[in-house]
Design a protein around this motif. Structure first.
Motif, PDB file in Angstrom:
ATOM      1  N   ALA A  74      15.675   2.386  46.841  1.00  0.00           N
ATOM      2  CA  ALA A  74      15.166   3.755  46.883  1.00  0.00           C
ATOM      3  C   ALA A  74      13.989   3.854  47.839  1.00  0.00           C
ATOM      4  O   ALA A  74      13.271   2.876  48.076  1.00  0.00           O
ATOM      5  N   ASN A  87      10.867   6.786  48.630  1.00  0.00           N
ATOM      6  CA  ASN A  87      10.208   8.077  48.399  1.00  0.00           C
ATOM      7  C   ASN A  87      10.972   8.958  47.414  1.00  0.00           C
ATOM      8  O   ASN A  87      11.150  10.157  47.613  1.00  0.00           O
ATOM      9  N   GLY A  88      11.456   8.321  46.337  1.00  0.00           N
ATOM     10  CA  GLY A  88      12.117   9.079  45.287  1.00  0.00           C
ATOM     11  C   GLY A  88      13.562   9.429  45.552  1.00  0.00           C
ATOM     12  O   GLY A  88      14.159  10.194  44.788  1.00  0.00           O
ATOM     13  N   GLU A  89      14.152   8.875  46.585  1.00  0.00           N
ATOM     14  CA  GLU A  89      15.554   9.162  46.895  1.00  0.00           C
ATOM     15  C   GLU A  89      16.366   7.871  46.880  1.00  0.00           C
ATOM     16  O   GLU A  89      16.048   6.922  47.607  1.00  0.00           O
ATOM     17  N   ALA A 144      19.850   7.327  39.164  1.00  0.00           N
ATOM     18  CA  ALA A 144      19.438   8.271  40.211  1.00  0.00           C
ATOM     19  C   ALA A 144      18.407   9.260  39.684  1.00  0.00           C
ATOM     20  O   ALA A 144      17.427   9.583  40.369  1.00  0.00           O
ATOM     21  N   ARG A 189      14.393   9.655  41.060  1.00  0.00           N
ATOM     22  CA  ARG A 189      13.837  10.928  41.540  1.00  0.00           C
ATOM     23  C   ARG A 189      12.671  11.384  40.674  1.00  0.00           C
ATOM     24  O   ARG A 189      11.681  11.932  41.184  1.00  0.00           O
ATOM     25  N   HIS A 191       9.658   9.150  41.543  1.00  0.00           N
ATOM     26  CA  HIS A 191       9.405   9.067  42.991  1.00  0.00           C
ATOM     27  C   HIS A 191       9.276   7.599  43.421  1.00  0.00           C
ATOM     28  O   HIS A 191       8.308   7.187  44.066  1.00  0.00           O
ATOM     29  N   THR A 205       9.965   3.860  45.167  1.00  0.00           N
ATOM     30  CA  THR A 205      10.312   3.186  46.418  1.00  0.00           C
ATOM     31  C   THR A 205      10.478   1.698  46.132  1.00  0.00           C
ATOM     32  O   THR A 205       9.643   1.096  45.458  1.00  0.00           O
ATOM     33  N   SER A 253      20.820   5.682  56.274  1.00  0.00           N
ATOM     34  CA  SER A 253      20.669   6.467  55.051  1.00  0.00           C
ATOM     35  C   SER A 253      21.808   6.246  54.074  1.00  0.00           C
ATOM     36  O   SER A 253      21.794   6.757  52.958  1.00  0.00           O
TER      37      SER A 253
END
Length: 347
Positions: free
Chosen positions: A166, A168-170, A203, A207, A210, A212, A257
């Motif tokens: 992950a 930055n929260g993604e 997931a 999120r 947040h 990383t 990505s």
């Protein structure tokens, strides 16, 4: 470059490793370990600090001291330590609206009531490799437990693990897998699966907090299809092996990505699986099942372009093997002793 407490380690024979450095064991000497890492980073102009196992909890505390030229791939220490705590993790998950089994400190008065209400799992707040985990039947007397032990409501269902990268929260990638063969409590043959409930659970957590870095969960899916995460590892786990090597590097370095999977859905740590096979030679049914599992999977470390890692694995890891024989423990259990959190003087 690899920094390790052992002079010899699995990656030392890899042609991807330019240099290996011996550092103090962080579990026993956390301050000396941190100072040694920072010295290497400054002297060698290291531009990416990438912890992969239990040392993550120690490395995270160095973020504020890193020179400007070095990027840290991870979240802040407070968050990582709370995720690593099997109690703190359940608290974080609930705040995100996610399902987790009821979890209490064994010293809490309510823990006896929890045991009376159904089967429970007793385990340390901080541990890895399934050490000191036991199941308590409903109504049984709770044994005398050391400080820091937890009591967790048992959830019945299918067991899964999930691993994610992950930033930055993604979530950049999430892989769900299950153990095909275990040596002790550690999966040595594992299989990638499609499991939407577990994927969505992880997931949502990423999120919400947040996050990383590397993060993994162990989860159980009940008969109704509901996923419950029982604990978290804010580090790499076996799931990382399902990601193609070049894709893995590109994800970490921000050059991609989306992930690319290895073509194999079944992978193994062959030498650990072979050790298990030798341990069941006198049990015909288990021996056959183990051999079938080994034959069905590809080893994670074999690569014809990097040929020495696989055949020299036993030699490279002999200090850990020797300790495992001395302690009558599994390789995975001994592997974490020098790097586990919390430090020895806080345990």
């Amino acid at each position: 470059m690899v920094a390790e407490p052992f002079r010899w380690h699995l990656a030392r024979t890899s042609n991807a490793v330019a240099q290996s450095f011996i550092v103090p064991a962080p579990h026993n000497a956390p301050q000396a370990y941190g100072e040694a890492l920072l010295d290497i980073i400054r002297r060698e102009r290291v531009d990416l600090l990438l912890p992969v196992s239990e040392e993550t909890m120690h490395v995270a505390t160095l973020e504020a001291a890193l020179p400007q030229h070095c990027q840290w791939f991870g979240s802040d220490a407070r968050l990582i330590h709370e995720l690593h705590s099997k109690f703190g993790f359940t608290r974080l998950a609930r705040s995100a609206g996610l399902a987790v089994p009821e979890t209490l400190y064994a010293s809490a008065p309510e823990s006896a009531e929890l045991v009376m209400s159904g089967d429970t799992i007793v385990k340390p707040e901080y541990s890895c490799s399934g050490r000191r985990v036991q199941r308590i039947s409903q109504g049984a007397t709770l044994p005398t437990l050391a400080p820091g032990m937890l009591v967790q409501r048992a959830i019945d269902g299918d067991e899964y693990s999930a691993f994610a990268i992950a930033k930055n929260g993604e979530p950049l990638m999430i892989v769900v897998y299950r153990a095909v063969l275990r040596h002790g409590s550690v999966a040595v043959v594992f299989e990638r699966l499609d499991q939407t409930a577990v994927t969505d659970w992880l997931a949502t957590l990423i999120r919400s907090i947040h996050f990383t870095g590397f993060i993994a969960i162990d989860a159980i899916v009940d008969d109704a299809g509901n996923a419950y995460a029982i604990e978290c590892n804010p580090r790499a786990t076996s799931g990382i092996h399902f990601v193609a090597e070049q894709s893995l590097a590109a994800l970490i370095c921000g050059e991609a990505s989306e992930s690319t999977w290895r073509p194999q859905r079944r992978l193994q740590e062959f030498w650990s699986a072979w050790t298990h096979y030798l341990s069941v030679l006198g049990q015909p049914e288990q021996r056959r099942a183990t051999w079938q599992a080994i034959r069905s999977a590809r080893d994670v470390s074999w690569d014809r372009t990097d040929p020495w890692v696989f055949p020299l694995a036993t030699f490279s890891t002999w200090p850990i093997i020797f300790r495992a024989i001395q302690r009558r423990a599994t390789f995975a259990e001994v592997l974490a002793l020098d790097i586990e959190w919390p430090p020895a003087d806080e345990t």
